[in-house]
Write a protein that holds these residues in place. Structure first.
Motif, PDB file in Angstrom:
ATOM      1  N   THR A   1      43.769  41.253  38.371  1.00  0.00           N
ATOM      2  CA  THR A   1      43.433  41.116  39.791  1.00  0.00           C
ATOM      3  C   THR A   1      42.309  40.115  40.031  1.00  0.00           C
ATOM      4  N   ASP A   2      41.797  39.483  39.008  1.00  0.00           N
ATOM      5  CA  ASP A   2      40.687  38.552  39.162  1.00  0.00           C
ATOM      6  C   ASP A   2      41.114  37.350  40.007  1.00  0.00           C
TER       7      ASP A   2
ATOM      8  N   HIS B   1      34.696  44.311  47.867  1.00  0.00           N
ATOM      9  CA  HIS B   1      34.100  44.217  46.535  1.00  0.00           C
ATOM     10  C   HIS B   1      33.083  43.091  46.575  1.00  0.00           C
TER      11      HIS B   1
ATOM     12  N   THR C   1      44.523  37.312  47.882  1.00  0.00           N
ATOM     13  CA  THR C   1      45.354  37.064  46.719  1.00  0.00           C
ATOM     14  C   THR C   1      46.080  35.754  46.897  1.00  0.00           C
TER      15      THR C   1
ATOM     16  N   ASN D   1      33.096  50.440  42.961  1.00  0.00           N
ATOM     17  CA  ASN D   1      32.516  49.327  42.214  1.00  0.00           C
ATOM     18  C   ASN D   1      31.098  49.708  41.803  1.00  0.00           C
TER      19      ASN D   1
ATOM     20  N   GLN E   1      43.200  48.972  42.864  1.00  0.00           N
ATOM     21  CA  GLN E   1      43.564  47.989  41.842  1.00  0.00           C
ATOM     22  C   GLN E   1      42.982  48.341  40.473  1.00  0.00           C
TER      23      GLN E   1
ATOM     24  N   SER F   1      36.846  45.248  42.242  1.00  0.00           N
ATOM     25  CA  SER F   1      38.203  45.167  42.784  1.00  0.00           C
ATOM     26  C   SER F   1      38.342  46.099  43.972  1.00  0.00           C
TER      27      SER F   1
ATOM     28  N   PRO G   1      34.611  37.630  42.249  1.00  0.00           N
ATOM     29  CA  PRO G   1      34.122  39.005  42.107  1.00  0.00           C
ATOM     30  C   PRO G   1      33.101  39.114  40.975  1.00  0.00           C
TER      31      PRO G   1
ATOM     32  N   HIS H   1      40.353  48.011  38.793  1.00  0.00           N
ATOM     33  CA  HIS H   1      39.548  47.056  38.025  1.00  0.00           C
ATOM     34  C   HIS H   1      40.358  46.335  36.948  1.00  0.00           C
TER      35      HIS H   1
ATOM     36  N   ALA I   1      44.092  39.292  44.129  1.00  0.00           N
ATOM     37  CA  ALA I   1      43.236  40.476  44.057  1.00  0.00           C
ATOM     38  C   ALA I   1      44.035  41.765  44.073  1.00  0.00           C
ATOM     39  N   LYS I   2      45.339  41.682  44.351  1.00  0.00           N
ATOM     40  CA  LYS I   2      46.188  42.871  44.376  1.00  0.00           C
ATOM     41  C   LYS I   2      47.320  42.768  43.369  1.00  0.00           C
TER      42      LYS I   2
END
Length: 671
Positions: free
Chosen positions: A445-446, A231, A594, A292, A439, A435, A269, A441, A328-329
């Motif tokens: 997950t940020d 991403h 993550t 994305n 995931q 993402s 991201p 989006h 992120a996951k």
């Protein structure tokens, strides 16, 4: 009469249920079910890797990422065939994926075995499953046995489900991913300051990435591997950010920071509008090929603040310290390591972790990261990029064996309007972060990334400032209550590499009509965007390369010796290999981008992370009046188009009227 009436009814019904044409499909992404691949994560199970095996293990873990990305591309290309025969996916995609993963896992075990004890049980993690996730649900994609973000986290209620559209990329976001910030109760708490605490702050002003430095690499998690993140990231600060940057490259790079002593790397991201705009990465890895899609939004404002500890003094960060906060996951793993917060200007005493905020008119979206602020005193990285740092406890204390360091707080403001959930974002587009494909989006997950490349003298100044309770740093004195009151300065006239100290406060009102974020091609090396105007000297002490630093770098030159990077965060353990306990986590194959440490319950998202207190922002009266990113692309379905589509109904109406007249005259003549 019957024929005309039937023609009217059929045509009106057909027109009412049409999607509005191809553009409508692009804008709203009417995908109610998207197949998702779930694989046990290998990287998170390796809590210790010998230094001599790190390069080989990193390369194979990145290869696992590439395998899952290729499987998603194959899913996309075979969608019609799989729809006709769902069982074919196992034979053509899932089974071959397992074979490739088995080979990569074998090479990981071999690499570790050559340096120490060969890990056991990795082969059991090779198999993956293909699942169908209901996009209208927004939470059903999580596998059994893993926690999912709470639908009512932070006390907020989910908004109307709307159309349940799957977003422009077909894999989210959905209406349930948004919450009205005005319905959220204040939830920010801060530890009480105690005698001996450090109450100062240090600010660094590094711009908003107006020069459009993007790529889908991750030099921390996947050094030496293109598209290691899958991403796109926004970058500010260090201008040599890509997967192949060595420690020395980072030390010698240009920087977008006002204080040239800060060459640190800050990235996260990108945020996109799901408005159908074709960015240059629309058909490239990390972009459209991995779901994305849409217009990349340039931030209105970015503040970088380093804060102290409420219970103790802080010590200097080691040079080249790497920290990744958030998960992120998290949609698959559960929210245990999630750490990003979402809010709105004027409402920052209420923060969301698993929802994007719907901000009222005149209020901007705020995205906040509070990084780990406790360091083990020895390592600048760890095998899983987590265990060398930790969050402070709710009372502000660090875990045993850890010491307090300045806490980086990133606050990013976007001038984006609340999307129109009732029509799936057709009128006002949805927004979401990039993402991994599976995931969906989800805001939970940020995540944010940081590499410390501060000049050592500037780092000492930071620590002294924080410990003495002062406010220092570039832009520290240029943060008035109203950022919008600063003089407007077009972003394309300011140097993207060496902005003046006041550039940070001027950028919120800078016109974004040039939309620089959409210009650089995907995968452009970071060094290509740097200008020749660099005037600052390199840090006084060149960084020495620590073994296994995770950057894939060669040896540094001279200078002060850096803390050695061991495979495990515990200084009492040797470089042996072992797996963490517990059952198999059903998770995508992407590497652990993550990196928040376990036990982040103490790191609840708080609005105190911002440089200015909640409510001090004074956004423009019209949130989107001067920000073209928030304007949706034109979509079909207007009045003229509707009239054109309904001409058969008009003809049917004439037949109906003529039949009625004929019937009336016939009955009259009969009488």
């Amino acid at each position: 009469m019957l024929g005309g009436g039937g023609l009217v009814a059929v045509n009106v019904y057909a027109s009412a249920t049409e999607s509005g044409g191809d553009q409508g499909q692009v804008a709203t992404g009417q995908v109610l079910s998207a197949p998702t691949i779930y694989c046990p994560d290998i990287g998170s199970r390796l809590t210790a890797v010998p230094d001599g095996a790190r390069a080989d293990v990193d390369r194979e873990l990145a290869q696992l990422d590439q395998q899952i990305a290729a499987a998603y591309q194959q899913l996309k290309e075979s969608a019609a065939e799989i729809e006709q025969d769902p069982g074919s996916a196992a034979q053509t995609i899932i089974d071959p994926l397992k074979e490739k993963r088995t080979e990569s896992i074998q090479r990981i075990a071999d690499a570790i075995g050559r340096e120490g004890d060969r890990p056991q049980g990795l082969d059991d993690l090779a198999a993956c499953t293909l699942r169908s996730s209901s996009q209208g649900d927004g939470q059903s994609a999580a596998p059994q046995g893993s926690a999912t973000p709470s639908q009512s986290a932070q006390g907020s209620a989910a908004p109307s489900q709307g159309t349940g559209a799957g977003g422009q990329g077909g894999n989210g976001p959905v209406a349930a991913d948004y919450a009205d910030i005005t319905s959220v109760q204040p939830n920010v708490t801060t530890p009480a300051e105690q005698p001996g605490g450090s109450t100062g702050t240090f600010s660094s002003s590094c711009g908003v990435n107006a020069n459009g430095l993007f790529n889908s690499d991750n030099v921390i998690v996947a050094p030496g591997v293109s598209n290691g993140a899958h991403h796109f990231h926004d970058y500010i600060g260090n201008q040599s950010n890509n997967a192949f940057a060595s420690d020395q490259d980072l030390a010698n790079a240009q920087t977008s920071c006002a204080d040239q002593g800060d060459k640190s790397t800050y990235y996260w991201p990108v945020l996109r509008l799901q408005n159908g705009k074709q960015e240059r990465d629309a058909d490239k890895p990390g972009g459209g090929t991995e779901g994305n899609a849409g217009q990349i939004v340039t931030a209105k404002e970015v503040t970088l603040t380093f804060e102290g500890n409420p219970t103790s003094k802080v010590t200097e960060m080691p040079r080249l310290l790497r920290i990744i906060t958030g998960d992120a996951k998290a949609f698959v793993n559960g929210p245990g390591n999630a750490n990003a917060s979402w809010s709105c200007t004027g409402f920052e005493d209420r923060q969301l972790k698993d929802k994007y905020p719907l901000c009222p008119s005149g209020s901007d979206v705020v995205r906040t990261f509070r990084f780990q602020s406790c360091w083990d005193g020895r390592n600048i990285d760890s095998a899983n990029h987590r265990t060398h740092v930790a969050f402070e406890a709710p009372d502000g204390t660090c875990p045993a064996g850890f010491q307090a360091i300045p806490q980086l707080v990133q606050r990013i403001v976007y001038a984006v309007d609340a999307p129109s959930l009732q029509d799936g974002g057709r009128t006002v587009p949805l927004f979401a972060v990039d993402s991994f494909p599976e995931q969906l989006h989800k805001p939970v997950t940020d995540h944010g990334d940081f590499i410390n490349v501060f000049d050592e003298s500037l780092m000492r100044k930071m620590v002294d400032c924080i410990n003495s309770g002062r406010k220092c740093g570039a832009g520290a004195d240029e943060q008035p209550p109203s950022q919008s009151a600063e003089p407007s300065e077009p972003s394309d006239t300011a140097s993207p590499v060496t902005p003046p100290a006041q550039t940070q406060s001027a950028e919120p009102t800078a016109p974004a009509t040039d939309q620089p974020s959409s210009e650089p091609p995907a995968g452009t090396p970071a060094t290509e965007t740097a200008t020749a105007t660099e005037t600052a000297t390199a840090p006084a002490t060149a960084p020495a390369t620590a073994p296994g630093s995770g950057s894939g770098s060669g040896s540094g030159s001279g200078g002060t010796e850096l803390p050695r990077v061991y495979a495990t965060a515990s200084p009492k353990k040797t470089s042996t290999t072992k797996l963490s306990g517990g059952g198999v986590i059903s998770e995508p194959t992407q590497r652990p981008d993550t990196e928040a440490p376990a036990g982040t319950a103490a790191a609840s998202p708080t609005g105190t992370a911002v440089a200015a207190p909640a409510g001090q922002e004074t956004p423009p009266a019209t949130g989107s009046g001067t920000v073209p990113q928030t304007e949706p692309q034109a979509v079909q379905g207007g009045l003229a188009e509707t009239g054109a589509n309904l001409w058969p109904a008009a003809f049917g109406g004439l037949l109906l009227a003529a039949g009625a007249v004929l019937l009336w005259r016939t009955r009259r003549n009969a009488v």
